[in-house]
Design a protein around this motif. Structure first.
Motif, PDB file in Angstrom:
ATOM      1  N   MET A  51       0.903  -1.068  -0.021  1.00 28.47           N
ATOM      2  CA  MET A  51       0.193  -0.108  -0.075  1.00 28.47           C
ATOM      3  C   MET A  51       0.924   1.294  -0.033  1.00 28.47           C
ATOM      4  O   MET A  51       1.997   1.189   0.498  1.00 28.47           O
ATOM      5  N   ASN A  52       0.341   2.296  -0.680  1.00 23.15           N
ATOM      6  CA  ASN A  52       1.142   3.409  -0.635  1.00 23.15           C
ATOM      7  C   ASN A  52       0.427   4.409   0.570  1.00 23.15           C
ATOM      8  O   ASN A  52      -0.560   3.881   1.119  1.00 23.15           O
ATOM      9  N   ASN A  53       1.105   5.481   0.785  1.00 23.24           N
ATOM     10  CA  ASN A  53       0.593   6.456   1.931  1.00 23.24           C
ATOM     11  C   ASN A  53      -0.851   6.851   1.779  1.00 23.24           C
ATOM     12  O   ASN A  53      -1.714   6.755   2.595  1.00 23.24           O
ATOM     13  N   ARG A  54      -1.275   7.016   0.463  1.00 24.94           N
ATOM     14  CA  ARG A  54      -2.683   7.661   0.324  1.00 24.94           C
ATOM     15  C   ARG A  54      -3.708   6.419   0.439  1.00 24.94           C
ATOM     16  O   ARG A  54      -4.530   6.789   1.006  1.00 24.94           O
ATOM     17  N   GLU A  55      -3.380   5.303  -0.070  1.00 27.40           N
ATOM     18  CA  GLU A  55      -4.120   4.046   0.285  1.00 27.40           C
ATOM     19  C   GLU A  55      -4.165   3.662   1.702  1.00 27.40           C
ATOM     20  O   GLU A  55      -5.256   3.375   2.300  1.00 27.40           O
ATOM     21  N   ARG A  56      -3.051   3.839   2.474  1.00 23.29           N
ATOM     22  CA  ARG A  56      -3.283   3.587   3.984  1.00 23.29           C
ATOM     23  C   ARG A  56      -4.089   4.636   4.784  1.00 23.29           C
ATOM     24  O   ARG A  56      -4.974   4.274   5.542  1.00 23.29           O
ATOM     25  N   VAL A  57      -4.195   5.801   4.479  1.00 22.85           N
ATOM     26  CA  VAL A  57      -4.883   6.958   4.946  1.00 22.85           C
ATOM     27  C   VAL A  57      -6.396   6.678   4.569  1.00 22.85           C
ATOM     28  O   VAL A  57      -7.271   6.727   5.488  1.00 22.85           O
ATOM     29  N   TYR A  58      -6.493   6.334   3.256  1.00 25.73           N
ATOM     30  CA  TYR A  58      -7.912   6.133   3.048  1.00 25.73           C
ATOM     31  C   TYR A  58      -8.370   4.991   3.680  1.00 25.73           C
ATOM     32  O   TYR A  58      -9.591   4.928   4.207  1.00 25.73           O
ATOM     33  N   ALA A  59      -7.698   3.852   3.804  1.00 28.15           N
ATOM     34  CA  ALA A  59      -8.171   2.830   4.393  1.00 28.15           C
ATOM     35  C   ALA A  59      -8.385   2.932   6.009  1.00 28.15           C
ATOM     36  O   ALA A  59      -9.482   2.580   6.421  1.00 28.15           O
ATOM     37  N   ILE A  60      -7.874   3.716   6.756  1.00 30.66           N
ATOM     38  CA  ILE A  60      -7.795   4.040   7.831  1.00 30.66           C
ATOM     39  C   ILE A  60      -8.942   4.720   8.273  1.00 30.66           C
ATOM     40  O   ILE A  60      -9.814   4.559   9.152  1.00 30.66           O
ATOM     41  N   PHE A  61      -9.301   5.845   7.351  1.00 25.92           N
ATOM     42  CA  PHE A  61     -10.500   6.884   7.371  1.00 25.92           C
ATOM     43  C   PHE A  61     -11.528   5.935   7.290  1.00 25.92           C
ATOM     44  O   PHE A  61     -12.747   6.615   7.786  1.00 25.92           O
ATOM     45  N   HIS A  62     -11.656   5.072   6.401  1.00 23.98           N
ATOM     46  CA  HIS A  62     -12.939   4.292   6.223  1.00 23.98           C
ATOM     47  C   HIS A  62     -12.962   2.846   6.927  1.00 23.98           C
ATOM     48  O   HIS A  62     -13.656   1.970   6.333  1.00 23.98           O
ATOM     49  N   SER A  63     -12.022   2.542   7.959  1.00 24.20           N
ATOM     50  CA  SER A  63     -12.350   1.639   8.818  1.00 24.20           C
ATOM     51  C   SER A  63     -12.237   0.308   8.033  1.00 24.20           C
ATOM     52  O   SER A  63     -12.880  -0.739   8.164  1.00 24.20           O
ATOM     53  N   GLN A  64     -11.331   0.269   7.104  1.00 26.48           N
ATOM     54  CA  GLN A  64     -10.707  -0.772   6.125  1.00 26.48           C
ATOM     55  C   GLN A  64      -9.442  -1.465   6.643  1.00 26.48           C
ATOM     56  O   GLN A  64      -8.649  -0.704   7.242  1.00 26.48           O
ATOM     57  N   PRO A  65      -9.227  -2.538   6.392  1.00 26.51           N
ATOM     58  CA  PRO A  65      -7.815  -3.103   6.594  1.00 26.51           C
ATOM     59  C   PRO A  65      -6.850  -2.125   5.821  1.00 26.51           C
ATOM     60  O   PRO A  65      -6.927  -1.816   4.798  1.00 26.51           O
TER      61      PRO A  65
END
Length: 112
Positions: free
Chosen positions: A1-15
């Protein structure tokens, strides 16, 4: 995952694969201290600004993934803002003015 994908996942309660290590900029005094201690160069200390090449270089040296302020800077003001307008005099001196946030404030001559 890149940083953008990580932040998106965290903000959307995803793995996500790991929590990103993020900074929010640096105090000039801290940069000066890090320079004196030999952690960063004089050019990095004096040339640092949010999002520039020195910001990225310092962040990498310190183990940060990215500077939050360079990728997420919400506009916290009203859009469109209120038009400033004079509401009237204030008897002890000054004028009542509606500011860009719609708040009635006291403006006095010579005051900041």
């Amino acid at each position: 995952m890149n940083n953008r994908e990580r932040v998106y996942a965290i903000f959307h309660s995803q793995p996500y694969d790991r929590m990103p290590i993020v900074h929010f900029g640096f105090w000039r005094e801290t940069l000066e201290k890090w320079h004196r201690e030999g952690h960063i160069s004089r050019e990095e200390w004096l040339g640092w600004a949010d999002g520039n090449e020195y910001d990225r270089s310092i962040g990498e040296k310190l183990g940060f993934d990215f500077n939050w302020g360079t990728c997420f800077c919400p506009n916290t003001g009203l859009f469109p803002p209120f038009e400033e307008k004079d509401v009237g005099p204030y008897p002890p001196g000054g004028r009542m003015v509606q500011n860009r946030d719609g708040v009635i404030v006291l403006r006095k001559e010579g005051a900041a």
